[in-house]
Design a protein around this motif. Sequence first.
Motif, mmCIF file in Angstrom:
data_model
loop_
_atom_site.group_PDB
_atom_site.id
_atom_site.type_symbol
_atom_site.label_atom_id
_atom_site.label_comp_id
_atom_site.label_asym_id
_atom_site.label_seq_id
_atom_site.Cartn_x
_atom_site.Cartn_y
_atom_site.Cartn_z
ATOM 1 N N PRO A 37 0.474 1.750 5.664
ATOM 2 C CA PRO A 37 -0.518 0.710 4.537
ATOM 3 C C PRO A 37 -1.025 1.690 3.395
ATOM 4 O O PRO A 37 -1.446 1.088 2.341
ATOM 5 C CB PRO A 37 -2.496 0.300 5.101
ATOM 6 N N LEU A 38 -0.717 3.268 3.633
ATOM 7 C CA LEU A 38 -1.217 4.269 2.348
ATOM 8 C C LEU A 38 -0.818 4.968 2.677
ATOM 9 O O LEU A 38 0.045 5.702 3.470
ATOM 10 C CB LEU A 38 -2.816 4.716 3.283
ATOM 11 N N LEU A 39 -0.189 5.606 1.095
ATOM 12 C CA LEU A 39 0.376 7.139 0.748
ATOM 13 C C LEU A 39 -0.402 7.988 0.038
ATOM 14 O O LEU A 39 -1.447 7.727 -0.536
ATOM 15 C CB LEU A 39 1.427 6.809 0.284
ATOM 16 N N TRP A 40 0.027 8.438 0.663
ATOM 17 C CA TRP A 40 -0.526 9.982 -0.423
ATOM 18 C C TRP A 40 0.464 11.059 -0.769
ATOM 19 O O TRP A 40 1.625 11.628 -0.009
ATOM 20 C CB TRP A 40 -1.544 11.634 0.658
ATOM 21 N N ALA A 80 -9.172 -4.673 4.194
ATOM 22 C CA ALA A 80 -9.674 -6.427 3.765
ATOM 23 C C ALA A 80 -7.951 -6.791 4.877
ATOM 24 O O ALA A 80 -7.839 -8.025 5.120
ATOM 25 C CB ALA A 80 -9.440 -6.429 2.000
ATOM 26 N N ARG A 81 -7.144 -6.105 4.067
ATOM 27 C CA ARG A 81 -5.400 -6.568 4.454
ATOM 28 C C ARG A 81 -5.613 -7.140 6.055
ATOM 29 O O ARG A 81 -4.324 -8.053 6.463
ATOM 30 C CB ARG A 81 -4.054 -6.195 3.600
ATOM 31 N N ALA A 82 -6.295 -6.049 6.649
ATOM 32 C CA ALA A 82 -6.082 -5.876 8.346
ATOM 33 C C ALA A 82 -7.095 -7.098 8.444
ATOM 34 O O ALA A 82 -7.133 -7.108 9.780
ATOM 35 C CB ALA A 82 -6.553 -4.836 8.027
ATOM 36 N N GLY A 83 -8.106 -7.261 7.743
ATOM 37 C CA GLY A 83 -8.655 -8.830 7.832
ATOM 38 C C GLY A 83 -10.589 -7.674 8.393
ATOM 39 O O GLY A 83 -11.044 -8.914 8.843
ATOM 40 N N PHE A 84 -10.109 -6.754 7.916
ATOM 41 C CA PHE A 84 -11.739 -5.999 8.545
ATOM 42 C C PHE A 84 -12.500 -5.708 6.866
ATOM 43 O O PHE A 84 -11.874 -5.041 6.081
ATOM 44 C CB PHE A 84 -11.962 -5.085 9.144
ATOM 45 N N PRO A 140 -14.057 14.075 0.136
ATOM 46 C CA PRO A 140 -14.162 13.129 -1.498
ATOM 47 C C PRO A 140 -12.300 13.742 -1.976
ATOM 48 O O PRO A 140 -11.955 13.900 -1.648
ATOM 49 C CB PRO A 140 -15.643 13.444 -1.769
ATOM 50 N N GLY A 141 -12.605 12.786 -2.980
ATOM 51 C CA GLY A 141 -12.293 12.893 -4.311
ATOM 52 C C GLY A 141 -12.247 11.819 -5.857
ATOM 53 O O GLY A 141 -13.397 10.966 -5.039
ATOM 54 N N ASP A 142 -11.908 12.192 -6.409
ATOM 55 C CA ASP A 142 -12.114 10.825 -8.047
ATOM 56 C C ASP A 142 -11.274 10.248 -8.590
ATOM 57 O O ASP A 142 -11.047 9.486 -9.638
ATOM 58 C CB ASP A 142 -13.179 11.754 -8.700
ATOM 59 N N GLY A 143 -10.172 10.570 -7.104
ATOM 60 C CA GLY A 143 -8.807 8.916 -7.714
ATOM 61 C C GLY A 143 -9.126 7.501 -7.104
ATOM 62 O O GLY A 143 -10.703 7.329 -6.556
ATOM 63 N N CYS A 184 -8.315 1.560 -2.981
ATOM 64 C CA CYS A 184 -7.072 1.525 -1.240
ATOM 65 C C CYS A 184 -6.760 1.398 -0.178
ATOM 66 O O CYS A 184 -6.602 0.637 0.682
ATOM 67 C CB CYS A 184 -5.704 2.371 -2.336
ATOM 68 N N PHE A 185 -8.135 2.205 0.210
ATOM 69 C CA PHE A 185 -8.130 2.064 1.853
ATOM 70 C C PHE A 185 -8.810 0.531 1.835
ATOM 71 O O PHE A 185 -9.003 0.192 2.771
ATOM 72 C CB PHE A 185 -9.143 3.222 1.659
#
Length: 335
Positions: free
Chosen positions: A277-280, A228-232, A214-217, A222-223
């Motif tokens: 697609p995601l950066l941390w 959604a951009r990947a179609g699901f 979990p997190g509060d950011g 973003c995920f």
Amino acid sequence: MPSFSHAPQYPPMELELRHLRTIRTIAEEGSLTRAATVLGLAQPALSAQLRRIEATLGGALFERGRRGVRVTALGELVLERTRIVLPAVSELQQEAVRFARSWRGPERLRLGGTHGPLLGALLDRLTQVVPDAIVTTYVSWSERELAVLLAEGGLDFALAGTCGSTAPPDATRLAWREIAVDPVFVMLPDSHPLASCAEVRLSALADEEWACVPGDGCFADCFTAACARAGFSPRRMYETDTASCVHLVQVGRAVGLCRASFPTTPGITTRPLAGTPLLWRHVLGWHPTLQQPDLTATVLAEARGAHARTAEGSDSYRPWLAAHGEHTAQSLGPS
């Protein structure tokens, strides 16, 4: 307009600073739902806490309507005092820390951090380079909580993270420096059909259930946007501690999301997501007026060294770094 009632099952209690922060947050957000999100509480728990506070203060502080909450006359009185008390207590804590440091030096180094191996790696390195300091740690999934503790002098340094280019919490008062930027990898059980791939397309995981800490950011949003951009749309997300995420992946209940520097774990294969697609972004934070520049430079250097060593220990991250290069640290806040 209906107001919050004072149920007899909530007897008066001793008012604490956290209760004043709760009142202030509700007033600032204008909604119990939004305030609960900011405070990291479930809305029923926040409602119950508010009723206990109101029972202690003798009346309703807010009136509830279709568009949120509105402060009552009693609430305005309490908020006026809160605007004086909370900054005064915060200033007192900061002055006490500065005074103690000026007389005795940094006998105790208090580190905060979110989940992950980086905090342990930093702790190990600091016990070697600052051998006279007693280093203690505090772990929280909430980056906002860590920022509050930094601002109030409850922590000396905090390791946190942000999604993509999102600013760290309270960046106007606190100093934040980037340690490194990791791509987000996917954790698969060794038996998964995609575990042998060099990288995994996010769309190929459309039918999976997911596990993440979990997190509060904004990482969850973003995920969802990346899916959604990947179609699901993701079927289900289990938000739980790191050990439980690992277990869910190992038994095949879910696939997990992790930072690329996640250590090698029996039964689990970590793979990069195609197209990243995601950066941390790992960041180190502190209060600029409470820390000495030489100590700050030491902790920052050791945090970057700890991340580099952690990344070297990942069999899947090393090839990714060789292909993409490492990120250059940069300033994220006032120095």
